[in-house]
Scaffold this active site. Sequence first.
Site, PDB file in Angstrom:
ATOM      1  N   LYS A 167      23.625  36.500  79.455  1.00 52.70           N
ATOM      2  CA  LYS A 167      24.041  35.561  80.502  1.00 52.70           C
ATOM      3  C   LYS A 167      23.786  34.147  79.993  1.00 52.70           C
ATOM      4  O   LYS A 167      22.665  33.811  79.610  1.00 52.70           O
ATOM      5  CB  LYS A 167      23.232  35.806  81.790  1.00 52.70           C
ATOM      6  CG  LYS A 167      23.792  35.086  82.998  1.00 52.70           C
ATOM      7  CD  LYS A 167      25.154  35.632  83.419  1.00 52.70           C
ATOM      8  CE  LYS A 167      25.045  36.554  84.611  1.00 52.70           C
ATOM      9  NZ  LYS A 167      26.330  37.231  84.911  1.00 52.70           N
ATOM     10  N   THR A 170      24.324  41.684  82.379  1.00 49.26           N
ATOM     11  CA  THR A 170      24.027  40.254  82.278  1.00 49.26           C
ATOM     12  C   THR A 170      23.525  39.748  83.626  1.00 49.26           C
ATOM     13  O   THR A 170      22.730  38.810  83.685  1.00 49.26           O
ATOM     14  CB  THR A 170      25.246  39.440  81.807  1.00 49.26           C
ATOM     15  OG1 THR A 170      26.234  39.403  82.827  1.00 49.26           O
ATOM     16  CG2 THR A 170      25.829  39.998  80.521  1.00 49.26           C
ATOM     17  N   ARG A 216      23.194  -3.960  58.856  1.00 51.29           N
ATOM     18  CA  ARG A 216      24.118  -3.385  59.827  1.00 51.29           C
ATOM     19  C   ARG A 216      23.340  -2.780  60.982  1.00 51.29           C
ATOM     20  O   ARG A 216      22.117  -2.625  60.911  1.00 51.29           O
ATOM     21  CB  ARG A 216      24.992  -2.315  59.157  1.00 51.29           C
ATOM     22  CG  ARG A 216      24.198  -1.120  58.652  1.00 51.29           C
ATOM     23  CD  ARG A 216      25.083   0.024  58.151  1.00 51.29           C
ATOM     24  NE  ARG A 216      24.261   1.189  57.822  1.00 51.29           N
ATOM     25  CZ  ARG A 216      24.724   2.377  57.510  1.00 51.29           C
ATOM     26  NH1 ARG A 216      26.031   2.586  57.451  1.00 51.29           N
ATOM     27  NH2 ARG A 216      23.902   3.379  57.241  1.00 51.29           N
ATOM     28  N   GLN A 226      21.200   9.148  55.705  1.00 51.42           N
ATOM     29  CA  GLN A 226      20.625  10.272  54.962  1.00 51.42           C
ATOM     30  C   GLN A 226      19.143  10.011  54.665  1.00 51.42           C
ATOM     31  O   GLN A 226      18.296  10.901  54.815  1.00 51.42           O
ATOM     32  CB  GLN A 226      21.383  10.475  53.629  1.00 51.42           C
ATOM     33  CG  GLN A 226      22.747  11.118  53.747  1.00 51.42           C
ATOM     34  CD  GLN A 226      23.885  10.129  53.910  1.00 51.42           C
ATOM     35  OE1 GLN A 226      23.705   9.044  54.477  1.00 51.42           O
ATOM     36  NE2 GLN A 226      25.069  10.495  53.447  1.00 51.42           N
ATOM     37  N   HIS A 267      29.199   4.262  64.563  1.00 52.03           N
ATOM     38  CA  HIS A 267      29.551   3.020  63.856  1.00 52.03           C
ATOM     39  C   HIS A 267      29.688   1.848  64.823  1.00 52.03           C
ATOM     40  O   HIS A 267      30.291   1.977  65.896  1.00 52.03           O
ATOM     41  CB  HIS A 267      30.874   3.203  63.119  1.00 52.03           C
ATOM     42  CG  HIS A 267      30.865   4.331  62.132  1.00 52.03           C
ATOM     43  ND1 HIS A 267      30.035   4.365  61.038  1.00 52.03           N
ATOM     44  CD2 HIS A 267      31.580   5.484  62.088  1.00 52.03           C
ATOM     45  CE1 HIS A 267      30.250   5.480  60.350  1.00 52.03           C
ATOM     46  NE2 HIS A 267      31.181   6.179  60.973  1.00 52.03           N
TER      47      HIS A 267
END
Length: 283
Positions: free
Chosen positions: A12, A57, A175, A218, A246
């Site tokens: 479920k 379920t 940035r 990263q 971005h």
Amino acid sequence: MGIVLGANQYGKAETRVVRIVRDTPRHTIRDLNVSTALRGDFAAAHVDGDQAAVLPTDTQKNTAFAYAKRHGVSSPEDYALALSERLLEAAPAATGARVAVDEYAWERIQVDGTGHDHAFVRRGQEVRTATVGRTREAVAVESGFRDLVVLKSTGSEFKGFLRDEYTTLAEADDRILATSLDATWRHRADPEDWDASYAAVRALVMATFATTYSRALQETLYAMGRAVLEAHDDLAEISFSAPNKHHFLVDLAPFGLDNPGEVFVAADRPYGLIEATVTREEP
Ligand SMILES: O=c1[nH]c(=O)c2[nH]c(=O)[nH]c2[nH]1
């Protein structure tokens, strides 16, 4: 060539379980979205239409509610451990149970500087996650979160990348770095306090995001993972999935305005998707 049944599981999904503790006038709330699944020898249900081994379920859903009362919800992990154990007990044909819990956090409404006893406001930050995978031999617990939206307005660059004839991206010295972070970490030992463990990992991830100079998302993911594993010996591994949200500098020159990193357009799609697992070396 014959045709055979392949991998299968059933359960479920998304049972919404809200548990209030009201033993004193100061109530507490745990708000969960619980998904259960069983796997094992359920071939007869698929091939012969025989339901004898199938724990419905509907029963799994009922058990999720009953266990919120019987066992309680001291943490999503503790609840999922208890529920997965019960499901394996109740379904002899099952070799494995998976219980995945999302938790939505509520905090007390502040009235005159104090948290109210029984009025709460949804905390609109991340969704906490816990997943227990249990077989008859072993149990594995993963904790995590989804959609933790973080941004830093400086302390991030992206340059020195590989270029070819299709590369148009300008190098960025300064940035915006923003992401909606998903993380899961695997426990190799149960902590004494699941909630405290969650809060500590979350805080460390955020502090590392804030304080690490980023040469790429990263590098930030790796730094966050390393910080968590260094500080938490009881964790085996941590994985991140981080959309690079971005923010592009808007050209205001047509309006006679300069724009030294002040006005950005937040782009929707496409987005970079950076994913990494940080783990321990094999001994
Ligand atoms: O942190 C980043 N990693 C990338 O791999 C990448 N690629 C890209 O275009 N921008 C970025 N930013």
